[in-house]
Design an enzyme around this catalytic site. Structure first.
Site, PDB file in Angstrom:
ATOM      1  N   ASN A   1      -5.792  -6.309   7.483  1.00 13.53           N
ATOM      2  CA  ASN A   1      -5.753  -6.205   6.024  1.00 13.53           C
ATOM      3  C   ASN A   1      -4.558  -5.407   5.507  1.00 13.53           C
ATOM      4  OD1 ASN A   1      -7.047  -5.867   3.177  1.00 13.53           O
ATOM      5  ND2 ASN A   1      -6.821  -3.757   3.928  1.00 13.53           N
TER       6      ASN A   1
ATOM      7  N   LYS B   1       3.122 -13.538   4.028  1.00  8.37           N
ATOM      8  CA  LYS B   1       1.747 -14.042   3.865  1.00  8.37           C
ATOM      9  C   LYS B   1       1.618 -15.504   4.298  1.00  8.37           C
ATOM     10  CE  LYS B   1      -0.178 -10.239   2.350  1.00  8.37           C
ATOM     11  NZ  LYS B   1      -1.142  -9.529   3.203  1.00  8.37           N
TER      12      LYS B   1
ATOM     13  N   TYR C   1       7.210 -10.936   0.439  1.00  7.09           N
ATOM     14  CA  TYR C   1       5.738 -10.937   0.541  1.00  7.09           C
ATOM     15  C   TYR C   1       5.216 -12.362   0.812  1.00  7.09           C
ATOM     16  CZ  TYR C   1       0.999  -9.529  -1.073  1.00  7.09           C
ATOM     17  OH  TYR C   1      -0.339  -9.250  -1.190  1.00  7.09           O
ATOM     18  N   ALA C   2       5.789 -13.347   0.105  1.00 13.47           N
ATOM     19  CA  ALA C   2       5.354 -14.741   0.298  1.00 13.47           C
ATOM     20  C   ALA C   2       5.665 -15.194   1.722  1.00 13.47           C
ATOM     21  CB  ALA C   2       6.044 -15.656  -0.718  1.00 13.47           C
ATOM     22  N   ALA C   3       6.833 -14.809   2.233  1.00 15.08           N
ATOM     23  CA  ALA C   3       7.211 -15.204   3.605  1.00 15.08           C
ATOM     24  C   ALA C   3       6.233 -14.591   4.601  1.00 15.08           C
ATOM     25  CB  ALA C   3       8.638 -14.747   3.900  1.00 15.08           C
TER      26      ALA C   3
ATOM     27  N   ILE D   1      -6.544  -9.109  -7.400  1.00 18.44           N
ATOM     28  CA  ILE D   1      -7.699  -8.238  -7.166  1.00 18.44           C
ATOM     29  C   ILE D   1      -7.391  -6.827  -7.673  1.00 18.44           C
ATOM     30  CG2 ILE D   1      -9.292  -7.362  -5.398  1.00 18.44           C
ATOM     31  CD1 ILE D   1      -9.266 -10.454  -5.511  1.00 18.44           C
TER      32      ILE D   1
ATOM     33  N   SER E   1      -2.481 -14.006   1.075  1.00 18.17           N
ATOM     34  CA  SER E   1      -2.399 -13.812  -0.381  1.00 18.17           C
ATOM     35  C   SER E   1      -2.066 -15.143  -1.039  1.00 18.17           C
ATOM     36  CB  SER E   1      -1.281 -12.816  -0.726  1.00 18.17           C
ATOM     37  OG  SER E   1      -0.957 -12.912  -2.099  1.00 18.17           O
TER      38      SER E   1
HETATM   39  N1  LIG Z   1      -4.751  -6.526  -4.583  1.00 16.93           N
HETATM   40  C1  LIG Z   1      -4.460  -7.813  -4.663  1.00 16.93           C
HETATM   41  O1  LIG Z   1      -4.443  -8.419  -5.743  1.00 16.93           O
HETATM   42  C2  LIG Z   1      -4.145  -8.603  -3.417  1.00 16.93           C
HETATM   43  C3  LIG Z   1      -3.957  -9.976  -3.559  1.00 16.93           C
HETATM   44  C4  LIG Z   1      -3.675 -10.726  -2.440  1.00 16.93           C
HETATM   45  C5  LIG Z   1      -3.608 -10.114  -1.197  1.00 16.93           C
HETATM   46  N2  LIG Z   1      -3.785  -8.786  -1.100  1.00 16.93           N
HETATM   47  C6  LIG Z   1      -3.678  -8.208   0.230  1.00 16.93           C
HETATM   48  O2  LIG Z   1      -4.832  -7.470   0.534  1.00 16.93           O
HETATM   49  C7  LIG Z   1      -4.509  -6.399   1.413  1.00 16.93           C
HETATM   50  C8  LIG Z   1      -5.017  -5.078   0.836  1.00 16.93           C
HETATM   51  O3  LIG Z   1      -4.388  -4.893  -0.422  1.00 16.93           O
HETATM   52  P1  LIG Z   1      -4.850  -3.775  -1.468  1.00 16.93           P
HETATM   53  O4  LIG Z   1      -4.640  -4.365  -2.797  1.00 16.93           O
HETATM   54  O5  LIG Z   1      -6.167  -3.227  -1.091  1.00 16.93           O
HETATM   55  O6  LIG Z   1      -3.691  -2.699  -1.210  1.00 16.93           O
HETATM   56  P2  LIG Z   1      -3.707  -1.102  -1.385  1.00 16.93           P
HETATM   57  O7  LIG Z   1      -2.269  -0.724  -1.523  1.00 16.93           O
HETATM   58  O8  LIG Z   1      -4.650  -0.698  -2.433  1.00 16.93           O
HETATM   59  O9  LIG Z   1      -4.263  -0.609   0.031  1.00 16.93           O
HETATM   60  C9  LIG Z   1      -3.546  -0.881   1.202  1.00 16.93           C
HETATM   61  C10 LIG Z   1      -3.965   0.099   2.287  1.00 16.93           C
HETATM   62  O10 LIG Z   1      -3.180  -0.223   3.452  1.00 16.93           O
HETATM   63  C11 LIG Z   1      -2.619   0.986   3.978  1.00 16.93           C
HETATM   64  N3  LIG Z   1      -1.362   0.651   4.663  1.00 16.93           N
HETATM   65  C12 LIG Z   1      -0.218   0.206   4.110  1.00 16.93           C
HETATM   66  N4  LIG Z   1       0.729   0.065   5.049  1.00 16.93           N
HETATM   67  C13 LIG Z   1       0.164   0.435   6.225  1.00 16.93           C
HETATM   68  C14 LIG Z   1       0.641   0.531   7.556  1.00 16.93           C
HETATM   69  N5  LIG Z   1       1.907   0.218   7.871  1.00 16.93           N
HETATM   70  N6  LIG Z   1      -0.202   0.939   8.518  1.00 16.93           N
HETATM   71  C15 LIG Z   1      -1.488   1.259   8.226  1.00 16.93           C
HETATM   72  N7  LIG Z   1      -1.986   1.207   6.974  1.00 16.93           N
HETATM   73  C16 LIG Z   1      -1.168   0.793   5.985  1.00 16.93           C
HETATM   74  C17 LIG Z   1      -2.414   1.885   2.767  1.00 16.93           C
HETATM   75  O11 LIG Z   1      -2.323   3.251   3.143  1.00 16.93           O
HETATM   76  C18 LIG Z   1      -3.664   1.562   1.942  1.00 16.93           C
HETATM   77  O12 LIG Z   1      -4.757   2.380   2.327  1.00 16.93           O
HETATM   78  C19 LIG Z   1      -2.993  -6.444   1.601  1.00 16.93           C
HETATM   79  O13 LIG Z   1      -2.678  -7.155   2.781  1.00 16.93           O
HETATM   80  C20 LIG Z   1      -2.540  -7.226   0.394  1.00 16.93           C
HETATM   81  O14 LIG Z   1      -1.316  -7.864   0.617  1.00 16.93           O
HETATM   82  C21 LIG Z   1      -4.053  -8.001  -2.171  1.00 16.93           C
END
Ligand SMILES: NC(=O)c1ccc[n+]([C@@H]2O[C@H](COP(=O)([O-])OP(=O)(O)OC[C@H]3O[C@@H](n4cnc5c(N)ncnc54)[C@H](O)[C@@H]3O)[C@@H](O)[C@H]2O)c1
Length: 242
Positions: free
Chosen positions: A86, A154, A150-152, A183, A138
């Site tokens: 994640n 994902k 990011y797109a690349a 989200i 994503s």
């Molecule tokens: N929020 C959205 O709308 C959305 C949409 C599509 C996909 N996503 C994907 O969902 C996932 C979670 O997103 P989110 O919105 O909860 O993000 P967020 O930034 O709220 O949380 C991400 C968490 O990942 C941790 N993290 C980041 N880089 C790290 C690393 N190198 N090693 C270990 N931990 C790391 C951060 O410390 C944080 O706790 C991501 O992969 C994101 O791309 C989110």
């Protein structure tokens, strides 16, 4: 096998979607290892342990393969039933303005991390002849302005997932991906109101999703009810397609 005997690693789980996934899995009585580069994850796991008693926290930068090997060296590799990849970041910019470090950070965190963590545990799953891999992609995989990096990453996660599904199915390991739309998390809280409103307008359900919506789909992909689902994508975006 009962859920308490199934240990799931969830990366990037100190907040946002990852934390909601952990919370949901603990309610389903799974054992969980929370991984985050934010050291606070140790305390977060301790606090959850007061209620659930089956959660550990490990600080690790999952974008770094050596750091992962080091951080996970004490885990019995045959103990891991599932991985939820994640952890992710974004560093948005139009491609003409994108700096190498924005590209590099996102590809390493959002794509290399998926290789790094899965690689360490996959042979244990093969030996066990069971396992689940859930990768968080994503809606941006389809291309989104300002997100070439990011797109690349994902889109790469989707190709990776579908390939593992084909390679590992014969070992009773299922690999699937979730495609969240927009989200509400600290990641999207940074966006200006104008952009948030534009997104909501493009979502057929006309509202932003919650981390729990993604957690529900993840729990399903780790549950026996999804036993015949492999190499699939679940969109959790209220109908949003970019
Ligand atoms: N929020 C959205 O709308 C959305 C949409 C599509 C996909 N996503 C994907 O969902 C996932 C979670 O997103 P989110 O919105 O909860 O993000 P967020 O930034 O709220 O949380 C991400 C968490 O990942 C941790 N993290 C980041 N880089 C790290 C690393 N190198 N090693 C270990 N931990 C790391 C951060 O410390 C944080 O706790 C991501 O992969 C994101 O791309 C989110």
């Amino acid at each position: 096998m009962e859920n308490s005997k199934k240990k799931i690693i969830v990366t990037g789980s100190n907040r946002g979607i990852g934390y909601a996934i952990v919370d949901r899995l603990l309610r389903e009585k799974f054992s969980v290892i929370m991984v985050d580069y934010d050291g606070e994850v140790i305390n977060t796991a301790k606090n959850l342990n007061k209620i659930y008693n089956n959660v550990d926290g490990i600080q690790c930068d999952v974008s770094d393969f050596n750091a992962c090997n080091d951080a996970f060296k004490d885990i019995n590799k045959n103990e891991i039933y599932g991985i939820v990849n994640n952890a992710g970041i974004n560093r948005d910019a139009l491609f003409k303005n994108m700096e190498y470090n924005q590209w590099d950070a996102v590809i390493k965190t959002d794509l290399y991390s998926v290789f790094n963590v899965t690689k360490i545990f996959v042979n244990g799953m093969i030996e066990n002849n069971c396992g689940r891999i859930v990768n968080i992609s994503s809606a941006s995989w389809n291309g989104n302005i300002g997100q070439a990096n990011y797109a690349a990453a994902k889109a790469g996660v989707i190709g990776f997932t579908k390939t593992l599904a084909k390679e590992l199915g014969k070992y009773n390991i299922k690999a699937n991906a979730i495609i969240p739309g927009f989200i509400k998390t600290p990641m999207t809280d940074q966006l200006p109101d104008k952009i948030r409103e534009k997104f909501i307008d493009r979502i057929p359900l006309k509202r932003i999703g919650l981390p729990e919506d993604v957690a529900n789909a993840t729990a399903f992909l780790l549950d026996e009810k999804s036993d015949y689902i492999n190499g699939d994508l679940i969109e959790v975006g209220g109908g949003l397609v970019l």
